[in-house]
Design a protein around this motif. Structure first.
Motif, short mmCIF file in Angstrom:
data_model
loop_
_atom_site.label_atom_id
_atom_site.label_comp_id
_atom_site.label_asym_id
_atom_site.label_seq_id
_atom_site.Cartn_x
_atom_site.Cartn_y
_atom_site.Cartn_z
N LEU A 17 0.83 -1.21 0.00
CA LEU A 17 0.00 0.00 0.00
C LEU A 17 0.86 1.26 0.00
CD1 LEU A 17 -2.77 -1.12 2.48
CD2 LEU A 17 -3.05 -0.70 0.04
N LEU A 18 1.97 1.24 0.73
CA LEU A 18 2.87 2.39 0.71
C LEU A 18 3.49 2.60 -0.67
CD1 LEU A 18 4.75 2.33 4.11
CD2 LEU A 18 3.20 4.07 3.25
N GLY A 19 3.82 1.51 -1.33
CA GLY A 19 4.34 1.62 -2.70
C GLY A 19 3.30 2.22 -3.64
N GLY A 20 2.06 1.81 -3.47
CA GLY A 20 0.99 2.38 -4.28
C GLY A 20 0.77 3.86 -3.98
N ALA A 21 0.88 4.22 -2.71
CA ALA A 21 0.73 5.63 -2.34
C ALA A 21 1.85 6.47 -2.95
CB ALA A 21 0.72 5.78 -0.82
N TYR A 22 3.06 5.93 -2.90
CA TYR A 22 4.20 6.65 -3.46
C TYR A 22 4.06 6.84 -4.98
CZ TYR A 22 9.02 7.75 -4.70
OH TYR A 22 10.14 8.34 -5.21
N SER A 23 3.61 5.78 -5.65
CA SER A 23 3.54 5.86 -7.11
C SER A 23 2.37 6.72 -7.60
CB SER A 23 3.45 4.46 -7.71
OG SER A 23 2.25 3.85 -7.35
N THR A 24 1.33 6.89 -6.80
CA THR A 24 0.19 7.69 -7.25
C THR A 24 0.20 9.11 -6.70
OG1 THR A 24 -1.17 6.89 -5.41
CG2 THR A 24 -1.32 5.69 -7.49
N TRP A 25 1.22 9.49 -5.95
CA TRP A 25 1.23 10.79 -5.28
C TRP A 25 1.10 11.95 -6.26
CZ3 TRP A 25 0.21 12.82 -0.85
CH2 TRP A 25 0.64 14.10 -0.55
N LYS A 26 1.80 11.90 -7.39
CA LYS A 26 1.77 13.04 -8.31
C LYS A 26 0.50 13.12 -9.14
CE LYS A 26 6.47 14.18 -8.47
NZ LYS A 26 7.37 15.10 -9.03
N THR A 27 -0.17 12.00 -9.33
CA THR A 27 -1.35 12.01 -10.21
C THR A 27 -2.67 12.06 -9.45
OG1 THR A 27 -1.32 9.60 -10.32
CG2 THR A 27 -0.15 10.79 -12.05
N ALA A 28 -2.74 11.38 -8.32
CA ALA A 28 -4.01 11.31 -7.58
C ALA A 28 -3.70 11.41 -6.09
CB ALA A 28 -4.74 10.03 -7.90
N ARG A 29 -3.62 12.62 -5.59
CA ARG A 29 -3.21 12.84 -4.21
C ARG A 29 -4.21 12.27 -3.20
NH1 ARG A 29 0.81 17.66 -3.30
NH2 ARG A 29 2.19 17.00 -4.97
N LYS A 30 -5.49 12.39 -3.45
CA LYS A 30 -6.48 11.87 -2.50
C LYS A 30 -6.38 10.35 -2.40
CE LYS A 30 -9.80 15.59 -2.90
NZ LYS A 30 -11.16 15.99 -3.26
N LEU A 31 -6.19 9.69 -3.51
CA LEU A 31 -6.02 8.24 -3.50
C LEU A 31 -4.72 7.86 -2.78
CD1 LEU A 31 -6.84 5.39 -4.37
CD2 LEU A 31 -5.67 5.82 -6.54
N ALA A 32 -3.68 8.61 -3.00
CA ALA A 32 -2.40 8.34 -2.34
C ALA A 32 -2.52 8.49 -0.83
CB ALA A 32 -1.32 9.26 -2.89
N ILE A 33 -3.25 9.49 -0.39
CA ILE A 33 -3.44 9.68 1.05
C ILE A 33 -4.26 8.54 1.63
CG2 ILE A 33 -4.58 11.16 2.76
CD1 ILE A 33 -3.72 13.55 0.96
N ALA A 34 -5.29 8.11 0.91
CA ALA A 34 -6.10 6.99 1.37
C ALA A 34 -5.26 5.72 1.46
CB ALA A 34 -7.29 6.78 0.44
#
Length: 53
Positions: A17-34
């Motif tokens: 989940l942390l890897g997914g948050a890191y990879s989506t941070w620039k494109t979808a911040r709300k999803l990355a925070i979730a």
């Protein structure tokens, strides 16, 4: 399933989940925070299960 396997699986889930948050941070911040919140919950669950056993 033993307690050790459950703890390892929760830590693996947290890392995934942390890897997914890191990879989506620039494109979808709300999803990355979730995803980051879910990773923290999975890690906390793993720690609680480990300490409780």
């Amino acid at each position: 399933m033993s307690t050790d396997v459950s703890v390892i699986l929760l830590f693996a889930l947290a890392g995934f989940l942390l890897g997914g948050a890191y990879s989506t941070w620039k494109t979808a911040r709300k999803l990355a925070i979730a995803l980051a919140v879910l990773a923290v919950l999975a890690a906390a669950g793993g720690i609680a299960w480990w300490v409780g056993s």
